[in-house]
Motif scaffolding. Structure first.
Motif, mmCIF file in Angstrom:
data_model
loop_
_atom_site.group_PDB
_atom_site.id
_atom_site.type_symbol
_atom_site.label_atom_id
_atom_site.label_comp_id
_atom_site.label_asym_id
_atom_site.label_seq_id
_atom_site.Cartn_x
_atom_site.Cartn_y
_atom_site.Cartn_z
ATOM 1 N N THR A 350 1.157 -1.517 -0.131
ATOM 2 C CA THR A 350 -0.420 0.294 -0.007
ATOM 3 C C THR A 350 1.091 1.050 0.039
ATOM 4 O O THR A 350 0.514 2.264 -0.754
ATOM 5 C CB THR A 350 -1.069 0.118 1.280
ATOM 6 N N GLU A 351 1.960 1.402 1.053
ATOM 7 C CA GLU A 351 3.194 2.470 0.786
ATOM 8 C C GLU A 351 3.361 2.570 -0.444
ATOM 9 O O GLU A 351 3.584 3.957 -1.035
ATOM 10 C CB GLU A 351 3.939 2.704 2.500
ATOM 11 N N LYS A 354 1.330 3.781 -2.779
ATOM 12 C CA LYS A 354 0.796 5.560 -2.594
ATOM 13 C C LYS A 354 2.179 6.307 -3.425
ATOM 14 O O LYS A 354 1.771 7.528 -3.566
ATOM 15 C CB LYS A 354 0.013 5.796 -1.125
ATOM 16 N N ASP A 358 1.638 9.775 -5.975
ATOM 17 C CA ASP A 358 2.027 10.870 -5.171
ATOM 18 C C ASP A 358 3.055 11.473 -6.494
ATOM 19 O O ASP A 358 2.504 12.676 -7.347
ATOM 20 C CB ASP A 358 2.928 10.854 -4.181
ATOM 21 N N GLU A 402 -8.445 1.307 0.258
ATOM 22 C CA GLU A 402 -7.801 2.800 0.759
ATOM 23 C C GLU A 402 -6.910 2.962 -0.748
ATOM 24 O O GLU A 402 -7.031 4.587 -0.929
ATOM 25 C CB GLU A 402 -6.688 1.630 1.580
ATOM 26 N N LEU A 403 -6.365 1.887 -1.349
ATOM 27 C CA LEU A 403 -5.520 2.696 -2.576
ATOM 28 C C LEU A 403 -6.766 3.361 -3.535
ATOM 29 O O LEU A 403 -6.455 4.174 -4.892
ATOM 30 C CB LEU A 403 -4.993 1.371 -2.832
ATOM 31 N N GLU A 405 -9.409 4.756 -3.018
ATOM 32 C CA GLU A 405 -10.098 5.901 -2.582
ATOM 33 C C GLU A 405 -8.635 6.475 -2.925
ATOM 34 O O GLU A 405 -8.708 8.271 -3.580
ATOM 35 C CB GLU A 405 -10.156 6.054 -0.982
ATOM 36 N N TYR A 406 -7.630 6.486 -2.663
ATOM 37 C CA TYR A 406 -6.409 7.341 -2.579
ATOM 38 C C TYR A 406 -5.997 7.966 -3.976
ATOM 39 O O TYR A 406 -5.242 8.774 -4.503
ATOM 40 C CB TYR A 406 -4.854 7.036 -2.217
ATOM 41 N N ALA A 407 -6.161 6.598 -5.213
ATOM 42 C CA ALA A 407 -5.637 7.394 -6.180
ATOM 43 C C ALA A 407 -7.074 8.319 -7.110
ATOM 44 O O ALA A 407 -6.276 8.772 -7.352
ATOM 45 C CB ALA A 407 -5.846 5.731 -7.384
ATOM 46 N N GLN A 408 -7.670 7.864 -6.347
ATOM 47 C CA GLN A 408 -9.248 8.857 -6.899
ATOM 48 C C GLN A 408 -9.194 10.267 -6.578
ATOM 49 O O GLN A 408 -9.354 12.080 -7.260
ATOM 50 C CB GLN A 408 -10.435 8.291 -6.435
ATOM 51 N N ALA A 409 -8.537 10.496 -5.448
ATOM 52 C CA ALA A 409 -7.936 12.151 -4.336
ATOM 53 C C ALA A 409 -7.217 11.815 -5.350
ATOM 54 O O ALA A 409 -7.418 13.674 -5.356
ATOM 55 C CB ALA A 409 -7.754 11.476 -3.166
ATOM 56 N N HIS A 410 -6.394 11.997 -5.846
ATOM 57 C CA HIS A 410 -5.463 12.130 -7.053
ATOM 58 C C HIS A 410 -5.420 12.210 -7.939
ATOM 59 O O HIS A 410 -3.653 12.663 -8.758
ATOM 60 C CB HIS A 410 -3.746 11.498 -6.485
#
Length: 706
Positions: A350-351, A354, A358, A402-403, A405-410
């Motif tokens: 996951t990290e 991310k 980024d 989690e990933l 949502e993280y990708a979508q936010a970016h």
């Protein structure tokens, strides 16, 4: 007198036995190509082809040998119908090198009937301004409904011992470095040309694969290939090296059969592209034109993209696809990963994902490819194991939601990887489940993989059964609005015109081999003349750290190119799917060079081939879709050369800021690959450029309207 009469009789008989009857002729629209078709005295179909008055294909046979059939489809024919037509249209690709494609040809359709067997076939010839395509049609009829092909007997009789740019004929892989040699040298060089692969089945000491690039001694470039490979085995070519005659060689199934046909049906097109200018070969759209128009009613969901990925670190051996070292074997659905000890080298955490998200977001990339995210990698390769992956179960350290949502936010997409390990039935059973899973998690592109020997055992990567599988995956993906990037699949033959969600393929020796010992420095000067004629390649360029030991101390490989060569590939190796393949930290070391990768487009309104010579160099200029901006790429082969181009492709009356990324004077793929200089100029269409290119080097230019 009797002896003289006998001699004359023998000569007359010899001439008559090879005399052509029922001759037909077809010209290309510009008149440069002339097809001559005839039947020999045995009723055997024969064609020959000339270009600008020069014979390039000598009289060559056509037809089929059939299995368990008292009549072949090789002779005994008469012409019972002849239909001519002309087509001159344009069509707009969903993505491509140009915004519109001209499709202009003259066609001759000949119905050949075997009166004794009471059956018929139709041979369609299409003459374009860039070459000839022909295929066989089996109409619906009582005496020719189901047939098993023993071998297709299509011949390409060449006029001499041409220079060839070839890879070994193989039923399972195209991932070979190209060899440049005379046709007569292929047999002697075959053994060293066959290098190791995860799955390979060479078939002949003179067998080669298409697209095959040739050059005659008098400067004519000839390309032999196929188009519209649907429900039929992939064609290779086998050489009679005494007479320089290639004959089609189809990939067999597990029983040794070369295709199962049910009429009515057609075969793929056999293609001959030729010119006295090498630029015409790489610019040809004949392969696409021989495919059917787009069958998708709505295509707005198909979008070219640039991406990065958790991939190169695993290819180089810095990290692993597998999560743990605890399991000697894995049983899908039964192995408990919750108690397993992580190996500390797993890449798809996951990290780490991310971190790539980024990087993609900071630098304007559309997506991140993630490999090794799903369970099963500990026990996936080489076991002929049916149930390897389920394509939906992540490792404990890969948190899907989690990933997502993280990708979508970016504003970054994730590209799903479906490695099948060549367990084809397992993948087909789970396709709907896998594609539902992708859509639910916001993934709209999949990278498929077929590493290893095909299961069911005995099938090959390029036979009819597997060709149908690859097509099934593409069509199934289209129903879910998913784009497909196929690796280890059959080479593309223009089918992306019909199904443009097929946005990329590997199907050749890609950048990964730079971490497996390297490819020849001139490899990328040949691929546009061969592999890329059938469709875009996911070549995965953009390597900046050439010394692989600096990524993984245990890997002593070297990337055989300069940084500027890697930049140029984004233009010369056309694809709507382009990866910046290196590690983020290596791009951060060279931010000024990385700027070109960030700037370069992936979809185009126009393309101009400025220089081209297979095995030596290729220079391409492309106009970014919907803009006035242009990008130029030039890749060089083994020797230092000076590239000389002009900018007449630019719009008249306008000025452009040109940023030139060029090899430094002392650059060399082996000794100084990271040496480059960047210069800026204001140019117009009257400007000229002379640029030195290092061995394995090149240059890239961005041109922005001022």
């Amino acid at each position: 007198m009797k002896r003289l009469s006998l001699t004359v009789s023998i000569i007359l008989f010899f001439c008559f036995s090879f005399q052509a009857i029922d001759a037909q002729q077809l010209l290309s629209p510009n008149g440069n190509f002339r097809l001559d078709f005839s039947l020999g005295t045995a009723g055997n179909p024969i064609y020959q082809l000339s270009y600008k008055g020069k014979e390039i294909i000598k009289p060559s046979g056509l037809g089929f040998a059939l299995k368990n059939d008292s009549f072949s489809l090789l002779d005994g024919f008469v012409i019972t119908d002849s239909v001519r037509s002309t087509v001159n249209t344009t069509w707009a690709p969903v993505w491509g090198e140009v915004k519109s494609v001209t499709n202009h040809y003259n066609e001759l359709a000949l119905t050949l009937t075997q009166s004794k067997a009471r059956r018929r076939i139709v041979i369609h010839f299409r003459a374009f301004d860039d070459g000839l395509g022909f295929r066989y049609e089996f109409p619906a009829q009582e005496n020719l409904t189901y047939l098993v092909i023993k071998e297709e007997k299509t011949q390409f009789a060449l006029t001499g011992d041409h220079t060839a740019f070839w890879i070994p004929g193989d039923y399972d892989t195209q991932e070979y470095d190209y060899t440049t040699s005379r046709l007569s040298q292929i047999r002697g060089l075959m053994k060293q040309a066959i290098t190791p692969n995860a799955s390979q089945t060479p078939f002949s000491p003179t067998g080669v694969q298409t697209a095959l690039m040739l050059k005659t001694d008098d400067g004519i470039y000839i390309n032999l290939h196929e188009a519209a490979l649907i429900n039929y085995p992939c064609m290779s070519l086998n050489l009679d090296d005494k007479h320089f005659i290639f004959e089609s060689w189809l990939t067999p199934d597990a029983w040794g059969d070369k295709g199962n046909i049910q009429a009515p049906c057609v075969t793929p097109w056999r293609t001959i592209i030729a010119s006295d200018d090498a630029r015409d070969i790489v610019a040809s759209k004949m392969t696409y034109n021989l495919n059917e128009p787009c069958k998708l009613t709505e295509t707005s969901w198909i979008h070219p993209m640039k991406y990065v990925g958790v991939w190169w670190e695993m290819i180089t051996g810095k990290s692993t696809w597998s999560y743990t070292d605890d399991f000697p074997s894995v049983v899908l659905g039964q192995t408990d990963y919750s108690t397993a000890k992580p190996n500390g080298r797993h890449g798809a955490t996951t990290e780490n994902v991310k971190r790539y998200i980024d990087f993609a977001a900071r630098n304007g990339f559309d997506a991140v490819l993630v490999e090794g995210w799903n369970v099963g990698w500990e026990d996936w390769f080489g076991h002929m194991k049916d149930k390897v992956f389920d394509f939906v179960t992540p490792y404990p350290d890969f948190h899907m939601q989690e990933l997502h949502e993280y990708a979508q936010a970016h504003h970054v997409k994730l590209i799903m990887h479906n490695e099948t390990s060549s367990s084809v039935r397992n993948y087909e059973r789970q396709l709907d489940t896998a594609f539902h899973f992708m859509k639910n998690n916001g993934y709209d592109a999949v990278k498929t993989g077929y590493v290893g020997n095909i299961l069911p055992a005995g099938e090959y990567h390029y036979n009819q059964w597997m060709v149908n599988h690859y097509q099934y995956v593409v069509e199934k993906a289209a129903s879910y609005h998913i784009m497909v990037n196929g690796h280890e699949a059959v080479r593309p033959t223009g089918i992306a015109r019909t199904y443009p969600n097929m946005i990329g393929n590997e199907s050749a020796r890609g950048t990964e081999y730079q971490a497996f010992g390297g490819s020849k420095p001139n490899h990328v000067t040949i691929l546009p003349f061969t592999r890329l004629l059938g469709g875009p390649m996911d070549y995965t360029p953009g390597i900046f750290e050439m010394d692989i030991s600096k990524v993984n101390p245990g890997n002593k490989s070297h990337c055989n190119s300069t940084i500027c060569n890697q930049l140029a590939l984004y233009v010369t190796m056309y694809s709507p799917l382009q990866m910046a393949a290196d590690l983020p930290e290596n791009y951060e070391r060279f931010p000024d060079a990385f700027q070109f990768i960030k700037d370069v487009a992936v979809d185009w309104d126009d393309s101009k081939y400025l220089e081209a010579e297979p095995g030596k160099y290729i220079t391409v200029a492309r106009n970014a879709k919907g803009t006035g901006n242009w990008f130029v790429g030039s890749v060089n082969g083994d020797s230092v050369r000076v590239s000389t181009i002009d900018f007449r492709f630019l719009a008249p009356g306008k000025k452009y800021l040109a940023t030139v990324y060029a090899d430094a004077p002392d650059a060399h793929w082996k000794t100084n690959p990271q040496a480059y200089v960047i210069r800026k100029y204001v140019v117009t269409r009257e400007s000229r450029l002379r640029q030195q290119c290092a061995p394995g080097g090149g240059y890239a230019i961005s041109l922005f309207e001022k």
